[in-house]
Design an enzyme around this catalytic site. Structure first.
Site, PDB file in Angstrom:
ATOM      1  N   GLU A  67       3.506  11.275  -6.371  1.00  0.00           N
ATOM      2  CA  GLU A  67       2.836   9.977  -6.942  1.00  0.00           C
ATOM      3  C   GLU A  67       1.499  10.313  -7.000  1.00  0.00           C
ATOM      4  O   GLU A  67       0.589  10.848  -5.949  1.00  0.00           O
ATOM      5  CB  GLU A  67       3.094   8.873  -6.058  1.00  0.00           C
ATOM      6  N   GLU A 112       5.592  -3.367   0.789  1.00  0.00           N
ATOM      7  CA  GLU A 112       5.701  -2.919  -0.530  1.00  0.00           C
ATOM      8  C   GLU A 112       4.919  -1.548  -0.727  1.00  0.00           C
ATOM      9  O   GLU A 112       3.737  -1.429  -0.630  1.00  0.00           O
ATOM     10  CB  GLU A 112       4.822  -3.893  -1.457  1.00  0.00           C
ATOM     11  N   GLY A 116       0.935  -1.050  -0.047  1.00  0.00           N
ATOM     12  CA  GLY A 116      -0.038   0.078  -0.214  1.00  0.00           C
ATOM     13  C   GLY A 116       0.714   1.295   0.129  1.00  0.00           C
ATOM     14  O   GLY A 116       2.159   1.228  -0.417  1.00  0.00           O
ATOM     15  N   SER A 117       0.469   2.122   0.616  1.00  0.00           N
ATOM     16  CA  SER A 117       1.119   3.499   0.477  1.00  0.00           C
ATOM     17  C   SER A 117       2.275   3.627   1.467  1.00  0.00           C
ATOM     18  O   SER A 117       1.994   2.965   2.706  1.00  0.00           O
ATOM     19  CB  SER A 117      -0.073   4.577   0.740  1.00  0.00           C
ATOM     20  N   THR A 118       3.141   4.650   1.151  1.00  0.00           N
ATOM     21  CA  THR A 118       4.293   4.808   2.072  1.00  0.00           C
ATOM     22  C   THR A 118       3.746   5.392   3.554  1.00  0.00           C
ATOM     23  O   THR A 118       4.063   4.883   4.622  1.00  0.00           O
ATOM     24  CB  THR A 118       4.925   5.872   1.575  1.00  0.00           C
ATOM     25  N   GLU A 119       2.805   6.192   3.489  1.00  0.00           N
ATOM     26  CA  GLU A 119       2.007   6.720   4.679  1.00  0.00           C
ATOM     27  C   GLU A 119       1.572   5.950   5.698  1.00  0.00           C
ATOM     28  O   GLU A 119       1.960   5.668   6.776  1.00  0.00           O
ATOM     29  CB  GLU A 119       0.855   7.803   4.093  1.00  0.00           C
ATOM     30  N   GLY A 147       2.306   2.623   5.292  1.00  0.00           N
ATOM     31  CA  GLY A 147       3.418   1.880   5.841  1.00  0.00           C
ATOM     32  C   GLY A 147       4.045   2.389   7.191  1.00  0.00           C
ATOM     33  O   GLY A 147       4.572   1.407   7.949  1.00  0.00           O
ATOM     34  N   CYS A 160       1.897   0.515  -8.369  1.00  0.00           N
ATOM     35  CA  CYS A 160       2.932   0.785  -7.831  1.00  0.00           C
ATOM     36  C   CYS A 160       4.254   0.685  -8.603  1.00  0.00           C
ATOM     37  O   CYS A 160       5.335   1.402  -8.491  1.00  0.00           O
ATOM     38  CB  CYS A 160       3.300  -0.462  -6.563  1.00  0.00           C
TER      39      CYS A 160
HETATM   40  P1  NAP Z   1      -3.341   2.550   1.535  1.00  0.00           P
HETATM   41  O1  NAP Z   1      -4.266   3.545   1.932  1.00  0.00           O
HETATM   42  O2  NAP Z   1      -2.028   2.505   2.193  1.00  0.00           O
HETATM   43  O3  NAP Z   1      -4.195   0.967   1.970  1.00  0.00           O
HETATM   44  C1  NAP Z   1      -3.839   0.054   1.804  1.00  0.00           C
HETATM   45  C2  NAP Z   1      -4.253  -1.081   2.938  1.00  0.00           C
HETATM   46  O4  NAP Z   1      -3.934  -0.550   4.168  1.00  0.00           O
HETATM   47  C3  NAP Z   1      -5.722  -1.117   2.811  1.00  0.00           C
HETATM   48  O5  NAP Z   1      -6.158  -2.536   2.903  1.00  0.00           O
HETATM   49  C4  NAP Z   1      -6.206  -0.150   3.742  1.00  0.00           C
HETATM   50  O6  NAP Z   1      -7.413  -0.225   4.392  1.00  0.00           O
HETATM   51  C5  NAP Z   1      -5.101  -0.353   4.919  1.00  0.00           C
HETATM   52  N1  NAP Z   1      -5.049   0.691   6.286  1.00  0.00           N
HETATM   53  C6  NAP Z   1      -5.214   1.940   5.851  1.00  0.00           C
HETATM   54  N2  NAP Z   1      -4.899   2.555   7.135  1.00  0.00           N
HETATM   55  C7  NAP Z   1      -4.255   1.543   8.039  1.00  0.00           C
HETATM   56  C8  NAP Z   1      -3.893   1.521   8.966  1.00  0.00           C
HETATM   57  N3  NAP Z   1      -3.821   2.710   9.955  1.00  0.00           N
HETATM   58  N4  NAP Z   1      -3.601   0.519   9.382  1.00  0.00           N
HETATM   59  C9  NAP Z   1      -3.192  -0.519   8.765  1.00  0.00           C
HETATM   60  N5  NAP Z   1      -3.830  -0.834   7.976  1.00  0.00           N
HETATM   61  C10 NAP Z   1      -4.510   0.448   7.083  1.00  0.00           C
HETATM   62  O7  NAP Z   1      -3.036   2.307   0.064  1.00  0.00           O
HETATM   63  P2  NAP Z   1      -4.151   2.312  -1.323  1.00  0.00           P
HETATM   64  O8  NAP Z   1      -4.673   3.677  -1.339  1.00  0.00           O
HETATM   65  O9  NAP Z   1      -5.000   1.122  -1.178  1.00  0.00           O
HETATM   66  O10 NAP Z   1      -3.167   2.015  -2.383  1.00  0.00           O
HETATM   67  C11 NAP Z   1      -2.321   2.988  -3.109  1.00  0.00           C
HETATM   68  C12 NAP Z   1      -0.805   3.042  -2.599  1.00  0.00           C
HETATM   69  O11 NAP Z   1      -0.416   1.580  -2.524  1.00  0.00           O
HETATM   70  C13 NAP Z   1      -0.141   3.675  -3.697  1.00  0.00           C
HETATM   71  O12 NAP Z   1       0.917   4.372  -2.810  1.00  0.00           O
HETATM   72  C14 NAP Z   1       0.853   2.524  -4.350  1.00  0.00           C
HETATM   73  O13 NAP Z   1       1.895   2.822  -4.868  1.00  0.00           O
HETATM   74  C15 NAP Z   1       0.911   1.568  -3.185  1.00  0.00           C
HETATM   75  N6  NAP Z   1       0.935   0.095  -3.946  1.00  0.00           N
HETATM   76  C16 NAP Z   1       2.228  -0.297  -3.761  1.00  0.00           C
HETATM   77  C17 NAP Z   1       2.177  -1.577  -4.432  1.00  0.00           C
HETATM   78  C18 NAP Z   1       3.602  -2.421  -4.271  1.00  0.00           C
HETATM   79  O14 NAP Z   1       3.747  -3.710  -4.693  1.00  0.00           O
HETATM   80  N7  NAP Z   1       4.448  -1.859  -4.099  1.00  0.00           N
HETATM   81  C19 NAP Z   1       1.122  -2.366  -5.083  1.00  0.00           C
HETATM   82  C20 NAP Z   1       0.007  -1.659  -4.965  1.00  0.00           C
HETATM   83  C21 NAP Z   1      -0.143  -0.292  -4.460  1.00  0.00           C
HETATM   84  P3  NAP Z   1      -8.502   0.621   3.411  1.00  0.00           P
HETATM   85  O15 NAP Z   1      -8.940  -0.118   2.512  1.00  0.00           O
HETATM   86  O16 NAP Z   1      -9.763   0.830   4.605  1.00  0.00           O
HETATM   87  O17 NAP Z   1      -7.980   1.878   3.085  1.00  0.00           O
END
Ligand code: NAP
Ligand code: MG
Length: 524
Positions: free
Chosen positions: A398, A267, A245-248, A250, A301
């Site tokens: 991004e 990731e 997911g996102s760096t934030e 993470g 990503c």
């Molecule tokens: P995200 O907001 O970081 O969400 C990812 C997951 O984390 C979701 O299941 C989310 O739940 C959960 N989450 C949110 N807040 C959390 C917390 N405080 N504690 C634990 N889990 C929490 O990312 P996204 O918007 O879904 O995806 C976009 C980002 O992911 C982009 O920055 C992208 O580059 C990155 N990404 C990276 C890869 C890679 O392989 N490196 C692949 C895909 C995406 P919710 O569903 O409720 O928000």
């Protein structure tokens, strides 16, 4: 228009609950999350909103399963169960791809391709590691051991209960990618899908129930990140979090993991550069650069979302990628022929549109796109900005959408400065044939992976370590590296016959007197 198959309709209309200890059960929150089709904003279904109590129950089930029946199943049988799961995914290929399109919005062919190339291929790959998980014998030859040897070896033991938190951009594939290595290594797992795309994981849960994998080994808790995700990352009964997911977020996960020092692999995102050298084969580079950005509407990503082109070929390149961007057929992923879907949500669309506004304000030239599309769904046209300065926000931040800023450079040093003007990305792509320039880029930049003269490259390879560096991630996925980090390595030293007289013989001056005395008292 398109039709939804009866099987998928029936699944969508069913009552979705949480998979805990092998059974479907309602969340103790009594709350539901509505799930929408991003291409037409129609309500697809509702899932349970799991909370901290549900996570606690799921972790409890996973912990019990870890030392229960699952621990007695041989690694050969674990491999067979994962293969069986892959067979079942293949048997449900059309249903699963349809669900993935409805849930995420990606074009059907892409959903099918990703299940084949990433889903079952990776699952079978990890299944094949299950029975090759072994330690080493290490000849430590401690003084005093008979024949100069002792029995000393390492064991690979399951790391324990794994918490898996995944994003919405390829939901089914990420579920599979998290389950595969964890189960192959003998771990148990609690999976928290993204709130926007939870349904393919639930379908997978039904297949898991049939695969022979014992109850409690795989638990699936749908819910919000701030509640279910946070509770999972904090839970003292979880030994490892594997997150995409996102760096934030993470960073939040790392903080939440401190309580019991969980192992964490992350990731994360980034802004991956694509560089086209003046001697590049443009027949590869132009479609490559377009695909690198517009694949999954830029919600990827690994997307190549900052394009650096040598000034000598700039005009040809931007004309070519413009033509490609305009050739996409935008629309619902289940309508045959559509190859460009919606963004995942209204929020994401607004975010992307605001970046397009920022690009215009910054003075970049809109080459194509720039608008939303259609009167329903979260569509944004493939958008290209030319005359972009490397310091503009659209070139540095991004966007996670189909927006490609194109920057020109004059010489290799300028290209290097552009690449290095942002912290290290997940991926770096370059096209060209000059070996010195290639070496120069490789030696003077850093990224999780590099792909030369191609765009899919290393992300597609099951056998190659995949992951970030610096802010783009911690740890590796895919490959043996992505498997072994689900194990602890334990060192075992077995006394197979010390002879103290021999031990003392080996002690030489200047240690003779003092060490001998201490050892004798220790070994009494
Ligand atoms: P995200 O907001 O970081 O969400 C990812 C997951 O984390 C979701 O299941 C989310 O739940 C959960 N989450 C949110 N807040 C959390 C917390 N405080 N504690 C634990 N889990 C929490 O990312 P996204 O918007 O879904 O995806 C976009 C980002 O992911 C982009 O920055 C992208 O580059 C990155 N990404 C990276 C890869 C890679 O392989 N490196 C692949 C895909 C995406 P919710 O569903 O409720 O928000
Ligand atoms: Mg959220």
């Amino acid at each position: 228009q398109f039709t939804i198959s009866d099987e998928v309709k029936e699944f969508l209309n069913s009552n979705h609950q949480l998979l805990i200890n092998g059974e479907w059960m309602p969340s103790s929150s009594n709350e539901k999350i509505e799930v929408f089709d991003p291409a037409n904003e129609q309500l697809l279904t509702e899932v349970d909103s799991g909370n901290a109590a549900d996570i606690d129950a799921a972790v409890g089930a996973a912990r019990k399963a870890l030392t229960g029946e699952w621990s007695k199943i041989t690694s050969h049988d674990r491999a067979r169960m994962l293969d069986r799961l892959a067979d079942d995914i293949e048997a449900n290929f059309s249903v699963l791809s349809e669900i993935e399109v409805l849930d995420n919005g990606m074009p059907l062919e892409l959903a099918q391709y990703s299940i084949a190339s990433h889903g079952t291929t990776l699952l079978r790959y990890f299944a094949s590691w299950a029975n090759k998980l072994h330690g080493q014998t290490i000849p430590v030859s401690p003084a005093g051991a008979i024949n100069g040897e002792s029995l000393t070896y390492t064991r690979k033991e399951p790391i324990g209960v794994v918490g898996a938190i995944i994003p919405w951009n390829s939901p089914l594939i990420f579920s599979i990618l998290k389950l595969g290595p964890a189960l192959a290594a003998g771990c148990t797992i609690v999976l928290k899908p993204a709130e926007l795309t939870p349904i393919s994981a639930l379908f997978l849960g039904k297949l898991i129930q049939k695969s022979g994998i014992p109850p409690g080994v795989v638990n699936i808790v749908t819910g919000y990140g701030e509640t279910a995700g946070q509770a999972l990352s904090e839970h003292p009964g979880v030994d490892k979090i594997t997150f995409t997911g996102s760096t934030e977020v993470g960073k939040k996960i790392v903080e939440a993991s401190i309580g019991n020092l969980k192992k964490v692999t992350l990731e994360l995102g980034g802004k991956n550069p694509v560089v086209i050298f003046p001697d590049a084969d443009l027949e590869k580079a132009i479609p490559g650069a377009a695909r690198a950005c517009f694949f999954l509407q830029g919600q990827n990503c690994m997307a190549g979302t900052r394009l650096f082109v040598h000034e000598d070929i700039y005009q040809v390149v931007i004309a070519g990628i413009k033509e490609m961007a305009e050739a996409f057929t935008i629309g619902h992923g289940l309508i045959p022929g559509n190859d460009f879907g919606p963004l995942i949500s209204k929020t994401q669309k607004e975010r992307v549109m605001s970046y397009i506004g920022i690009g215009l304000e910054e003075g970049a030239e809109l080459l194509t796109g720039g608008n939303s599309y259609g009167d329903q769904g979260h569509f944004v046209q493939p958008t290209i900005f030319s005359n972009v300065d490397g310091g503009m926000r659209i070139a540095k931040e991004e966007i996670f959408g189909p927006v490609l800023p194109v920057v020109t450079y004059e010489n290799i040093n300028e290209a290097l400065d552009l690449i290095n003007s942002k912290d290290r990305p997940l991926g770096l792509y370059y096209f060209g044939s000059n070996k010195d320039e290639q070496a120069n880029i490789l030696n003077n930049t850093s990224s999780g992976g590099v792909t030369i003269n191609n765009v899919v490259g290393h992300i597609q390879q099951k056998d190659l370590p995949f992951g970030g560096v610096g802010p783009s991630g911690i740890g590796r996925y895919h490959s043996y590296d992505g498997f072994k980090n689900f194990s602890n390595q334990r060192a075992v030293f077995k006394d197979i016959g010390f002879r103290f007289d021999k031990l003392f013989e080996t002690i030489r001056p200047p240690y003779k007197g003092s060490i001998e005395k201490v050892l004798k008292s220790l070994l009494k």
